[in-house]
Design a protein around this motif. Structure first.
Motif, PDB file in Angstrom:
ATOM      1  N   TYR A 132       0.857  -1.193   0.000  1.00 18.12           N
ATOM      2  CA  TYR A 132       0.000   0.000   0.000  1.00 18.12           C
ATOM      3  C   TYR A 132       0.886   1.233   0.000  1.00 18.12           C
ATOM      4  O   TYR A 132       1.961   1.183   0.576  1.00 18.12           O
ATOM      5  N   PRO A 133       0.437   2.344  -0.537  1.00 24.28           N
ATOM      6  CA  PRO A 133      -0.792   2.484  -1.315  1.00 24.28           C
ATOM      7  C   PRO A 133      -0.631   1.835  -2.693  1.00 24.28           C
ATOM      8  O   PRO A 133       0.467   1.792  -3.239  1.00 24.28           O
ATOM      9  N   PHE A 134      -1.746   1.343  -3.230  1.00 26.03           N
ATOM     10  CA  PHE A 134      -1.742   0.899  -4.617  1.00 26.03           C
ATOM     11  C   PHE A 134      -2.540   1.911  -5.438  1.00 26.03           C
ATOM     12  O   PHE A 134      -3.370   2.651  -4.890  1.00 26.03           O
ATOM     13  N   VAL A 135      -2.248   1.962  -6.717  1.00 22.32           N
ATOM     14  CA  VAL A 135      -2.903   2.930  -7.605  1.00 22.32           C
ATOM     15  C   VAL A 135      -3.583   2.183  -8.742  1.00 22.32           C
ATOM     16  O   VAL A 135      -2.971   1.346  -9.397  1.00 22.32           O
ATOM     17  N   GLN A 136      -4.848   2.479  -8.955  1.00 24.54           N
ATOM     18  CA  GLN A 136      -5.584   1.947 -10.108  1.00 24.54           C
ATOM     19  C   GLN A 136      -5.985   3.128 -10.975  1.00 24.54           C
ATOM     20  O   GLN A 136      -6.587   4.081 -10.484  1.00 24.54           O
ATOM     21  N   VAL A 161      -1.500   4.799   9.349  1.00 28.34           N
ATOM     22  CA  VAL A 161      -1.005   4.715   7.972  1.00 28.34           C
ATOM     23  C   VAL A 161       0.485   4.356   8.010  1.00 28.34           C
ATOM     24  O   VAL A 161       0.938   3.482   7.276  1.00 28.34           O
ATOM     25  N   GLY A 162       1.228   5.010   8.873  1.00 26.33           N
ATOM     26  CA  GLY A 162       2.655   4.704   9.020  1.00 26.33           C
ATOM     27  C   GLY A 162       3.516   5.594   8.145  1.00 26.33           C
ATOM     28  O   GLY A 162       3.119   5.997   7.051  1.00 26.33           O
ATOM     29  N   ALA A 163       4.722   5.874   8.645  1.00 29.72           N
ATOM     30  CA  ALA A 163       5.603   6.831   7.976  1.00 29.72           C
ATOM     31  C   ALA A 163       5.985   6.393   6.569  1.00 29.72           C
ATOM     32  O   ALA A 163       6.006   7.202   5.633  1.00 29.72           O
ATOM     33  N   ALA A 164       6.271   5.100   6.400  1.00 30.84           N
ATOM     34  CA  ALA A 164       6.732   4.626   5.086  1.00 30.84           C
ATOM     35  C   ALA A 164       5.612   4.754   4.055  1.00 30.84           C
ATOM     36  O   ALA A 164       5.848   5.196   2.924  1.00 30.84           O
ATOM     37  N   GLN A 165       4.399   4.378   4.453  1.00 29.43           N
ATOM     38  CA  GLN A 165       3.281   4.470   3.507  1.00 29.43           C
ATOM     39  C   GLN A 165       2.961   5.940   3.193  1.00 29.43           C
ATOM     40  O   GLN A 165       2.630   6.285   2.052  1.00 29.43           O
ATOM     41  N   LEU A 166       3.070   6.792   4.205  1.00 27.92           N
ATOM     42  CA  LEU A 166       2.809   8.221   3.984  1.00 27.92           C
ATOM     43  C   LEU A 166       3.817   8.823   3.012  1.00 27.92           C
ATOM     44  O   LEU A 166       3.469   9.665   2.187  1.00 27.92           O
ATOM     45  N   GLU A 167       5.043   8.363   3.118  1.00 29.66           N
ATOM     46  CA  GLU A 167       6.080   8.863   2.206  1.00 29.66           C
ATOM     47  C   GLU A 167       5.737   8.466   0.764  1.00 29.66           C
ATOM     48  O   GLU A 167       5.837   9.273  -0.164  1.00 29.66           O
ATOM     49  N   GLU A 171       4.554  10.937  -2.561  1.00 31.42           N
ATOM     50  CA  GLU A 171       5.160  10.862  -3.908  1.00 31.42           C
ATOM     51  C   GLU A 171       4.103  10.550  -4.964  1.00 31.42           C
ATOM     52  O   GLU A 171       4.078  11.158  -6.035  1.00 31.42           O
ATOM     53  N   ILE A 172       3.197   9.636  -4.651  1.00 33.73           N
ATOM     54  CA  ILE A 172       2.146   9.232  -5.605  1.00 33.73           C
ATOM     55  C   ILE A 172       1.226  10.417  -5.910  1.00 33.73           C
ATOM     56  O   ILE A 172       0.907  10.689  -7.077  1.00 33.73           O
ATOM     57  N   ILE A 205      -3.282  10.823  12.236  1.00 34.53           N
ATOM     58  CA  ILE A 205      -4.172  11.680  11.440  1.00 34.53           C
ATOM     59  C   ILE A 205      -3.476  13.004  11.065  1.00 34.53           C
ATOM     60  O   ILE A 205      -3.675  13.520   9.962  1.00 34.53           O
ATOM     61  N   ASP A 206      -2.651  13.537  11.957  1.00 34.27           N
ATOM     62  CA  ASP A 206      -1.975  14.811  11.665  1.00 34.27           C
ATOM     63  C   ASP A 206      -0.981  14.644  10.522  1.00 34.27           C
ATOM     64  O   ASP A 206      -0.912  15.479   9.615  1.00 34.27           O
ATOM     65  N   ALA A 207      -0.231  13.542  10.565  1.00 32.79           N
ATOM     66  CA  ALA A 207       0.767  13.300   9.510  1.00 32.79           C
ATOM     67  C   ALA A 207       0.064  13.063   8.169  1.00 32.79           C
ATOM     68  O   ALA A 207       0.522  13.535   7.122  1.00 32.79           O
ATOM     69  N   PHE A 208      -1.067  12.353   8.191  1.00 30.77           N
ATOM     70  CA  PHE A 208      -1.838  12.149   6.951  1.00 30.77           C
ATOM     71  C   PHE A 208      -2.312  13.507   6.428  1.00 30.77           C
ATOM     72  O   PHE A 208      -2.188  13.813   5.240  1.00 30.77           O
ATOM     73  N   GLY A 209      -2.833  14.330   7.348  1.00 27.84           N
ATOM     74  CA  GLY A 209      -3.331  15.659   6.972  1.00 27.84           C
ATOM     75  C   GLY A 209      -2.244  16.524   6.361  1.00 27.84           C
ATOM     76  O   GLY A 209      -2.502  17.306   5.439  1.00 27.84           O
ATOM     77  N   GLN A 210      -1.017  16.354   6.864  1.00 26.30           N
ATOM     78  CA  GLN A 210       0.100  17.155   6.315  1.00 26.30           C
ATOM     79  C   GLN A 210       0.412  16.764   4.875  1.00 26.30           C
ATOM     80  O   GLN A 210       0.723  17.609   4.040  1.00 26.30           O
ATOM     81  N   VAL A 211       0.309  15.467   4.586  1.00 29.90           N
ATOM     82  CA  VAL A 211       0.546  15.012   3.206  1.00 29.90           C
ATOM     83  C   VAL A 211      -0.520  15.592   2.284  1.00 29.90           C
ATOM     84  O   VAL A 211      -0.214  16.099   1.195  1.00 29.90           O
TER      85      VAL A 211
END
Ligand SMILES: [Fe+2]
Ligand SMILES: [Fe+2]
Length: 298
Positions: A132-136, A161-167, A171-172, A205-211
């Motif tokens: 994850y994340p995957f893109v369709q 979500v986790g730092a690696a997935q957020l990174e 990018e995606i 949630i804060d880190a997701f919001g920042q992305v």
């Protein structure tokens, strides 16, 4: 070409068929069975069947389910889900919810990904860690499947979500934005602060919001709270719409908690949505462009 898809969530399909008692020696599962028996009174799989009939009648391109397809993440439940999804007869996209990773065992064996991976086909990084994340991609629209699912302590239903997935998400989103695609982020947990119940929330949630604030998205869809939720979170150019749908199989007639599904039509970056809500007998169109009375448009 527009993409029209049905969004539902938290269908919690119930099956204990063939589940031996040894599975419930685990204390977590014992608690889980109680939860599941209680849940059985509130959720009815027949609503999912009816929703599928609507999906076919509406001739949507795809059905999108944002997690909690099961209750305890047992193999038997996944087998039941697989049989159900095979019977839908339309393309399907799913992501996991916390109930789909209910135990550490189900996480470790990657039961969700192994049994339901066919519904999460797409572009992704190499290795299990980057699943994850995957893109369709569907023409000018991209569905981006994020996972927040992990086992948590009894009475907790948190997600990360986790730092690696957020990174990777960062990018995606940047890359797909540069390509001019409409980016639809699928995530199980609510992403608007203050919306989730305590011990039920997205821990980062804060880190997701920042992305999202940095990269934006055209739409974020979620489930988890079993209640209709609508709002925005900040994006770089404009607020990003966030829509949480209630459980697709909940028999409740409590306002906001009734079972519902939404049909989205996305063309370029224009997004239209119809809301269909369970009224005790059937799903009825209650909101959206298709519900507008004749003469009200224009
Ligand atoms: Fe749920
Ligand atoms: Fe959930």
């Amino acid at each position: 070409m527009p993409l029209r898809f049905l969004h539902c969530s938290d269908i919690h399909l119930l099956s204990l068929r063939g589940v031996g008692p040894h599975r419930f020696i685990n204390k977590r599962l014992t608690g889980g069975v109680n939860l599941l028996l209680k849940r059985g009174k509130h959720h009815d799989e027949a609503l999912f069947d009816r929703m599928v009939e609507h999906a076919r009648a509406l001739a949507v391109d795809r059905v999108v389910i944002t997690g909690d397809l099961t209750n305890l993440a047992l193999e038997q439940e996944f087998e039941h889900v697989v049989a159900k999804l095979e019977g839908v007869g339309l393309p399907i996209t799913i992501i996991p919810g916390n109930h789909d990773a209910y135990t550490r065992g189900s996480m470790r064996t990657r039961r969700f990904e192994i049994m339901l991976g066919q519904y999460m086909d797409g572009e992704r990084g190499a290795g299990d860690e980057a699943y994850y994340p995957f893109v369709q991609r569907f023409g000018e629209v991209a569905l981006i499947g994020v996972s927040t699912a992990h086992a948590s302590l009894p009475l907790y239903a948190v997600g990360t979500v986790g730092a690696a997935q957020l990174e990777r998400l960062d990018e995606i989103l940047a890359r797909l934005d540069a390509e001019g695609l409409a980016r639809v982020v699928l995530i199980h947990h609510p992403v608007m602060p203050g919306v989730a119940k305590r011990r039920h929330d997205l821990l980062d949630i804060d880190a997701f919001g920042q992305v999202i604030a940095r990269r934006g998205a055209e739409l974020i869809l979620h489930g988890h709270e079993h209640v209709a939720i609508e709002g925005t979170i900040p994006g770089p150019r404009e607020p990003v719409p966030v829509h949480g749908v209630s459980s697709g199989t909940n028999l409740s007639q409590h306002p906001g908690r009734e079972a519902a599904f939404c049909v989205y039509r996305i063309e370029g970056r224009s997004i239209e949505r119809d809301v269909h809500r369970w009224d005790g007998e059937d799903f009825r169109l209650v909101e959206g462009p298709s519900a507008a009375p004749a003469g009200a448009i224009g």
